[in-house]
Design an enzyme around this catalytic site. Structure first.
Site, PDB file in Angstrom:
ATOM      1  N   HIS A  27       0.793  -1.319   0.012  1.00 42.28           N
ATOM      2  CA  HIS A  27       0.056   0.104  -0.006  1.00 42.28           C
ATOM      3  C   HIS A  27       0.645   1.109  -0.030  1.00 42.28           C
ATOM      4  O   HIS A  27       0.466   2.486   0.666  1.00 42.28           O
ATOM      5  CB  HIS A  27      -0.958   0.096   1.258  1.00 42.28           C
ATOM      6  CG  HIS A  27      -1.843  -0.930   1.153  1.00 42.28           C
ATOM      7  ND1 HIS A  27      -2.528  -1.518   2.343  1.00 42.28           N
ATOM      8  CD2 HIS A  27      -2.115  -2.153   0.281  1.00 42.28           C
ATOM      9  CE1 HIS A  27      -3.342  -2.508   2.029  1.00 42.28           C
ATOM     10  NE2 HIS A  27      -3.276  -2.799   0.522  1.00 42.28           N
TER      11      HIS A  27
HETATM   12  C1  LIG Z   1       0.693  -7.320  -4.881  1.00 38.78           C
HETATM   13  C2  LIG Z   1      -0.469  -6.035  -4.330  1.00 38.78           C
HETATM   14  C3  LIG Z   1      -1.426  -6.471  -3.710  1.00 38.78           C
HETATM   15  C4  LIG Z   1      -2.348  -5.611  -3.158  1.00 38.78           C
HETATM   16  N1  LIG Z   1      -3.472  -5.696  -2.475  1.00 38.78           N
HETATM   17  C5  LIG Z   1      -4.536  -4.903  -2.404  1.00 38.78           C
HETATM   18  C6  LIG Z   1      -5.655  -5.301  -2.146  1.00 38.78           C
HETATM   19  O1  LIG Z   1      -6.173  -6.345  -1.660  1.00 38.78           O
HETATM   20  N2  LIG Z   1      -6.653  -4.165  -1.882  1.00 38.78           N
HETATM   21  C7  LIG Z   1      -6.314  -2.678  -1.995  1.00 38.78           C
HETATM   22  O2  LIG Z   1      -7.214  -2.188  -1.885  1.00 38.78           O
HETATM   23  N3  LIG Z   1      -5.310  -2.476  -2.461  1.00 38.78           N
HETATM   24  C8  LIG Z   1      -4.216  -3.427  -2.657  1.00 38.78           C
HETATM   25  N4  LIG Z   1      -3.165  -3.142  -3.111  1.00 38.78           N
HETATM   26  C9  LIG Z   1      -2.835  -1.792  -3.456  1.00 38.78           C
HETATM   27  C10 LIG Z   1      -3.423  -1.059  -4.786  1.00 38.78           C
HETATM   28  O3  LIG Z   1      -3.540  -2.073  -5.689  1.00 38.78           O
HETATM   29  C11 LIG Z   1      -2.614   0.198  -5.201  1.00 38.78           C
HETATM   30  O4  LIG Z   1      -2.263   1.011  -4.000  1.00 38.78           O
HETATM   31  C12 LIG Z   1      -3.101   0.803  -6.533  1.00 38.78           C
HETATM   32  O5  LIG Z   1      -3.353  -0.082  -7.472  1.00 38.78           O
HETATM   33  C13 LIG Z   1      -2.303   1.790  -6.753  1.00 38.78           C
HETATM   34  O6  LIG Z   1      -2.808   2.451  -8.061  1.00 38.78           O
HETATM   35  P1  LIG Z   1      -1.940   3.542  -8.696  1.00 38.78           P
HETATM   36  O7  LIG Z   1      -2.993   4.047  -9.793  1.00 38.78           O
HETATM   37  O8  LIG Z   1      -1.362   4.754  -7.951  1.00 38.78           O
HETATM   38  O9  LIG Z   1      -1.177   2.853  -9.408  1.00 38.78           O
HETATM   39  P2  LIG Z   1      -0.857   1.730 -10.517  1.00 38.78           P
HETATM   40  O10 LIG Z   1      -2.325   0.990 -10.485  1.00 38.78           O
HETATM   41  O11 LIG Z   1       0.117   0.922 -10.159  1.00 38.78           O
HETATM   42  O12 LIG Z   1      -0.914   2.320 -11.900  1.00 38.78           O
HETATM   43  C14 LIG Z   1       0.315   2.936 -12.353  1.00 38.78           C
HETATM   44  C15 LIG Z   1       0.349   2.569 -14.012  1.00 38.78           C
HETATM   45  O13 LIG Z   1       1.393   3.480 -14.588  1.00 38.78           O
HETATM   46  C16 LIG Z   1       2.097   2.366 -15.530  1.00 38.78           C
HETATM   47  N5  LIG Z   1       3.251   3.286 -15.486  1.00 38.78           N
HETATM   48  C17 LIG Z   1       4.327   3.663 -14.695  1.00 38.78           C
HETATM   49  N6  LIG Z   1       5.206   4.355 -15.242  1.00 38.78           N
HETATM   50  C18 LIG Z   1       5.057   4.619 -16.756  1.00 38.78           C
HETATM   51  C19 LIG Z   1       5.740   4.859 -17.770  1.00 38.78           C
HETATM   52  N7  LIG Z   1       6.802   5.808 -17.555  1.00 38.78           N
HETATM   53  N8  LIG Z   1       4.954   5.098 -19.051  1.00 38.78           N
HETATM   54  C20 LIG Z   1       3.633   4.454 -19.261  1.00 38.78           C
HETATM   55  N9  LIG Z   1       3.262   3.695 -17.964  1.00 38.78           N
HETATM   56  C21 LIG Z   1       3.738   3.936 -16.887  1.00 38.78           C
HETATM   57  C22 LIG Z   1       2.269   1.391 -14.650  1.00 38.78           C
HETATM   58  O14 LIG Z   1       2.578   0.264 -15.692  1.00 38.78           O
HETATM   59  C23 LIG Z   1       0.935   1.128 -14.122  1.00 38.78           C
HETATM   60  O15 LIG Z   1      -0.176   0.582 -14.887  1.00 38.78           O
HETATM   61  C24 LIG Z   1      -2.178  -3.982  -3.581  1.00 38.78           C
HETATM   62  C25 LIG Z   1      -1.098  -3.792  -4.494  1.00 38.78           C
HETATM   63  C26 LIG Z   1      -0.308  -4.947  -4.673  1.00 38.78           C
HETATM   64  C27 LIG Z   1       1.045  -4.573  -5.599  1.00 38.78           C
END
Ligand SMILES: Cc1cc2nc3c(=O)[nH]c(=O)nc-3n(C[C@H](O)[C@H](O)[C@H](O)COP(=O)(O)OP(=O)(O)OC[C@H]3O[C@@H](n4cnc5c(N)ncnc54)[C@H](O)[C@@H]3O)c2cc1C
Ligand SMILES: *[C@@H]1O[C@H](CO)[C@@H](O)[C@H](O)[C@H]1NC(C)=O
Ligand SMILES: *[C@@H]1O[C@H](CO)[C@@H](O)[C@H](O)[C@H]1NC(C)=O
Ligand SMILES: *[C@@H]1O[C@H](CO)[C@@H](O)[C@H](O)[C@H]1NC(C)=O
Ligand SMILES: *[C@@H]1O[C@H](CO)[C@@H](O)[C@H](O)[C@H]1NC(C)=O
Ligand SMILES: *[C@@H]1O[C@H](CO)[C@@H](O)[C@H](O)[C@H]1NC(C)=O
Length: 595
Positions: A530
């Site tokens: 997280h």
């Molecule tokens: C293994 C795991 C288990 C988890 N379990 C839970 C759970 O059960 N419940 C819950 O609520 N949360 C859970 N979480 C946390 C939750 O999934 C994350 O906090 C959330 O998905 C983060 O969202 P975000 O939009 O900030 O980033 P992300 O969803 O990671 O999105 C970022 C995106 O940007 C892309 N990206 C990055 N850099 C570039 C670039 N330079 N060019 C193009 N694309 C790029 C990446 O590939 C990615 O697709 C978990 C996370 C993980 C990793």
């Protein structure tokens, strides 16, 4: 009648499920390409489409109203929403999640995280603390590799960050209707729920998305067939005429026009799956924007590589400075997770997270169980806490290496199957005060930057952890729980001797000794993934998430959070994508937005 409708619905879901199963074997690409015609490989982008030669007006107008970097948890709902009225280019470095068995099925959670190939939907990283961690690299982002638990932020959280409560209450259901389900409540989860209630984490709030004190059952993005639904599916509600999604499009740099008073973002440089570079530009319209939704690691990393960050760090890598801001990448936070394994007399069904105890002492108690029903221990695993995915909780963080994982893999063959019978109680420290930073180690966007969280460097975090372990001890000893586990003394003794080899922590012997428990917390800390921060409000972005000191650049993802929302964050990150999309449309179009 209702029964008949129910039966028909079941049949329909079954057919759909079979359909995806077979589609995986033959022409899987075709199926999703029909459903999401706007998703294309990055190499299909020819720069002339959006890299206008100067003076050719018709082509200049072909720039995009919004370029979103990162098709993750926030990026997908944001792109779908903005495309209602504006042209949107969504760039995602990973591939499509559709038809990928590692993504689609709950049973493959640990397989996906253990996949370290460059085509994997997850990219492992090890923070300088030594804790093995993971970030998404796939369209749909974290929702494609996470444990699926879905639960909203508290109303006090919403007020603290200053969001419009009414719009928040409209945005959560927009997500929920499309991808969230009620879980098939598993026996292990039931046992932990009963234990939580017995030790006074009350009242029982039943099945709810709301964040309220007591014990509850939350939602999940896995349906009753164990199939995962991801943020990428939210793209189905986009306006297909105005949205273009490129997969395997890795953005390397944001391009600025620095001729004016304040630097103005005008486009991005990205490379496709063949390594070819392209440029995409914003339209000339005054309010066009580049929006970073690259996640808590990706967004600060990209800002740094684009010249926004601490002057001396940029200089070190010869990155031309666009704006000196010492706060970029600062304040990286990961909630520490500590777990206790409870052996059971027989195998328990696999379950990720379904129930949670929301305590008043700053810890959340959750539960997970792996799979011990195979005659061969090679196929047994500890689910979320599997050593194979880097959750090496029996070795102190700094000793957790790839070799340690390999050693466990070899040893696993000789472990008796019984050591996989049982499950985990998880203890997550809420609102940790310890924090660290993200800094570059090179200028390659494909590599992880250096990330430090400084787990337990703040004494209050340690105190919360110690108190949490004491609650877990009570649950383990509760009548409900001992009735459930029925673990006899012989098995317990046998496991006690093997717990390190099996990579499981049992309840510590001296829970009355605070010093001992503090050391236990530090030595057994793992992650619940997280992590957040790096682009804090007031430091890197303003209250509207516009990047301070430059124009036309915004950040919308977990990197702007000072605190992780709810017990688990994904619900709120998904909601935030929708929320910010609607907010931007309303600000730009007023009533004409039609939302
Ligand atoms: C293994 C795991 C288990 C988890 N379990 C839970 C759970 O059960 N419940 C819950 O609520 N949360 C859970 N979480 C946390 C939750 O999934 C994350 O906090 C959330 O998905 C983060 O969202 P975000 O939009 O900030 O980033 P992300 O969803 O990671 O999105 C970022 C995106 O940007 C892309 N990206 C990055 N850099 C570039 C670039 N330079 N060019 C193009 N694309 C790029 C990446 O590939 C990615 O697709 C978990 C996370 C993980 C990793
Ligand atoms: C799933 O992961 C395994 C390794 O953990 C890997 O060998 C396999 O290629 C992956 N499958 C897909 C479809 O990515
Ligand atoms: C939003 O929903 C929550 C419950 O989910 C409720 O407590 C709150 O009062 C609602 N706020 C508004 C403004 O509707
Ligand atoms: C525990 O394991 C060690 C070796 O790993 C062995 O020598 C010892 O006899 C075992 N003790 C019990 C009670 O099984
Ligand atoms: C903890 O309890 C054990 C017995 O249950 C006792 O021997 C030990 O002295 C206690 N330790 C502390 C620090 O109170
Ligand atoms: C914006 O899109 C919505 C939904 O497609 C539509 O109803 C509305 O008229 C559009 N507004 C403008 C100004 O284009």
């Amino acid at each position: 009648m209702a029964l008949l409708v129910g039966a028909l619905k079941l049949l329909l879901s079954l057919l759909l499920w079979l359909n995806t199963l077979t589609s995986h074997c033959q022409g899987k690409e075709k199926i999703w390409e029909n459903q999401y015609p706007f998703i294309k490989h990055a190499s299909s982008f020819s720069s002339s489409q959006s890299s206008p030669s100067p003076g050719v007006k018709r082509e200049i107008n072909k720039g995009y109203d919004y370029i979103i970097v990162g098709g993750g948890t926030a990026g997908c709902p944001l792109a779908a929403t903005l495309s209602q009225n504006f042209s949107v280019l969504l760039l995602e470095r990973g591939g499509a999640p559709f038809g990928n068995v590692n993504v689609s099925f709950m049973q493959n959670f640990h397989i996906s995280l253990a996949d370290t190939s460059s085509a994997s939907a997850s990219q492992a990283f090890i923070s300088t603390d030594g804790v093995i961690n993971s970030r998404a690299r796939v369209l749909g982002g974290g929702t494609c590799i996470n444990a699926g638990f879905y639960t909203r932020a508290s109303t006090s959280y919403i007020r603290e960050v200053g969001w419009d409560e009414k719009l928040v209450n409209e945005s959560y259901p927009w997500v929920e209707k499309q991808i969230v389900h009620k879980p098939n409540f598993a026996p292990w989860q039931r046992a932990v729920r009963d234990g939580l209630l017995e030790v006074g984490i009350a009242p029982f709030n039943g099945f709810t998305y709301d964040h309220v004190y007591g014990t509850k059952v939350g939602g999940t993005i896995f349906d009753r067939f164990g199939r995962r639904h991801t943020a990428a599916e939210l793209l189905a509600s986009a306006n297909p005429k105005k949205l273009r999604v490129l997969i395997h499009a890795t953005v390397q740099k944001i391009v600025f026009d620095t001729t004016g008073k304040r630097p103005k973002a005008i486009g991005v440089i990205f490379k496709d799956e063949k390594g070819m570079q392209h440029k995409a530009f914003l339209s000339r319209k005054k309010r066009s924007e580049i929006i970073l939704s690259s996640g808590a690691i990706g967004s600060p990393q990209l800002l740094l590589l684009s010249g926004i960050g601490p002057k001396k760090d940029l200089k070190k890598f010869n990155i031309p400075m666009v704006l000196n801001n010492p706060y970029v990448g600062k304040g990286m936070i990961d909630n520490p997770l500590n777990t206790i394994f409870i052996p059971t007399n027989g195998p328990v069904e696999q379950s990720l997270i379904q129930t949670v105890g929301i305590t008043k002492m700053g810890v959340y108690i959750e539960a997970s169980s792996g799979f011990g029903q195979s005659s061969n221990s090679i196929h047994c695993h500890h689910g979320i806490l599997s050593a194979e995915v880097g959750q090496l909780s029996t070795i102190p963080p700094r000793l957790r290496t790839q070799e340690a994982i390999e050693a466990y893999r070899k040893r696993k063959r000789d472990l008796p199957r019984e050591v996989f019978n049982g499950g985990f109680i998880l203890e997550k420290v809420a609102r940790p005060l310890s924090n660290g930073k993200t800094i570059l180690i090179n200028t390659n966007i494909d590599d992880n930057p250096s990330i430090t969280f400084n787990y337990f460097s703040h004494p209050l975090d340690l105190q919360k952890c110690v108190n949490g372990i004491r609650v877990v001890e009570k649950i383990v000893n509760s009548k409900h729980f001992t009735d459930f586990s029925q673990c006899d003394k012989r098995t317990m003794d046998r496991l006690l001797n093997m717990s390190v080899q099996a990579n499981v922590n049992l309840i510590p012997k001296q829970t009355n000794d605070t010093k001992f428990l503090e050391q236990f917390c530090k030595d057994t800390v793992v992650t619940i993934w997280h992590y957040h921060g790096g682009c804090h409000v007031g430091k890197v972005v303003g209250p509207d998430y516009m990047v301070l000191g430059v124009q036309r650049l915004r950040v919308v993802d977990g990197s702007v959070f000072g605190d992780s929302p709810g017990t688990n964050p994904q619900a709120t990150v998904l909601m935030m994508g929708r929320y910010m999309g609607v907010k931007i449309l309303r600000e730009r179009l007023g009533r004409a937005a039609g939302i």
